[in-house]
Design an enzyme around this catalytic site. Structure first.
Site, mmCIF file in Angstrom:
data_model
loop_
_atom_site.group_PDB
_atom_site.id
_atom_site.type_symbol
_atom_site.label_atom_id
_atom_site.label_comp_id
_atom_site.label_asym_id
_atom_site.label_seq_id
_atom_site.Cartn_x
_atom_site.Cartn_y
_atom_site.Cartn_z
ATOM 1 N N GLY A 123 61.296 28.284 38.692
ATOM 2 C CA GLY A 123 61.467 26.842 38.767
ATOM 3 C C GLY A 123 60.286 26.078 38.197
ATOM 4 O O GLY A 123 59.594 26.543 37.295
ATOM 5 N N ASP A 137 61.107 23.592 25.856
ATOM 6 C CA ASP A 137 61.205 22.422 24.984
ATOM 7 C C ASP A 137 62.353 21.517 25.417
ATOM 8 O O ASP A 137 62.239 20.286 25.360
ATOM 9 C CB ASP A 137 61.414 22.853 23.531
#
Length: 296
Positions: free
Chosen positions: A215, A242
């Protein structure tokens, strides 16, 4: 930058040659990926970049146009080739990447200053380290000057100048990059929390640490918080970080009413959807994103 991706049963050992199962070519580059993700979510975007005057460069410009990205400050050079990334992905979706910066290394502070017209109107400005650090520093300082939220995705990882920390509103890194910036081993959440605090102490008011299947850890000053990763069938993790950064920029620019907690949570969900398909920008399928997260 163009991605040259080989899929393999496992990552090869040093000196070893192995058979791959598939090869694909796609568009990449951290800044380009982040810009494409933000654009596909609905943000008005622009790139400041340098490409080689070659097939890869011309096709990349066309890809920007296809994604409705402003290319007025994307220039071509005949001095070197366009940047490329050689990517190897194993059956667990893990990757190793070698980039050859090419024309990216020629993007100069003067190129950034030439783009004042677009930077002065930006709500969010994102920089990375695939271009010279002094170029990113000038861009971040200009972003601050014109009241944009400045984001540095400090990748590929390298030690940062203090002036860079001082010019960043949000520092976003993964575990490997966090280790380079802090000198700490970052394997689990507790180590990650310590690293986030250490990076905040260097100056950025907000720090985000993406940790793949563990996470996201982040801090905006009060405490270090954790957003678990959404459970999905992982095919290829390339470009997920990204996608996270691009989604974060989209929410900050287009939906400023959202809390930072909500921005991080939504960006993590969007990044998770991208690991369920092969490729980088080819995995940025907005149709996979839950409708309540699109907010166009």
């Amino acid at each position: 930058m163009v991605d040259l991706v080989s899929y393999v049963p496992r990552l090869p050992k040093p000196g070893e040659t192995i058979h791959g199962t598939q090869f694909i070519k796609g568009f990449g580059g951290k800044g380009a990926n982040q810009c494409v993700m933000a654009a596909r979510l609905g943000a008005k975007t622009a790139m400041v970049a340098k490409l080689g005057n070659d097939t890869f460069g011309h096709s990349t410009v066309q890809n920007f146009h296809d994604n409705n990205i402003d290319c007025d400050y994307v220039t071509l050079t005949s001095e070197v080739s366009s940047g490329v990334a050689a990517i190897t992905v194993n059956e667990q979706g893990e990757n190793s990447i070698v980039i050859v910066s090419g024309a990216n290394s020629l993007l100069s502070p003067a190129d950034v200053e030439h783009a004042t017209d677009v930077i002065c109107g930006a709500k969010v400005l994102i920089c990375q380290l695939e271009v010279p650090m002094e170029t990113s520093l000038v861009a971040l300082q200009m972003g601050r000057q014109y009241k944009a939220t400045t984001i540095l995705n400090a990748a590929p990882g390298k030690v940062l100048l203090q002036e860079v920390y001082d010019s960043v509103d949000i520092l976003c890194v993964n575990e490997t990059e966090a280790e380079i910036l802090t000198g700490m081993v970052v394997l689990g959440l507790e180590q990650g929390r310590v690293a986030v605090e250490a990076m905040r102490a260097k100056g950025p008011p907000r720090v985000v640490l993406t940790m793949g299947e563990q996470g996201v850890l982040y801090s905006d000053g009060a405490s270090v918080k954790h957003v678990p990763a959404m459970k999905v069938d992982v095919v290829d993790t390339t470009g997920a970080g990204d996608a996270f950064v691009g989604a974060m920029a989209f929410y900050l620019a287009c939906h400023p009413h959202l809390s930072f907690d909500e921005v991080i949570k939504r960006s993590a969900v969007i990044a998770s959807t991208t690991v369920t398909a092969k490729g980088t920008q080819s995995s940025y399928c907005v149709s996979k994103v839950p409708q309540e997260y699109l907010m166009k």
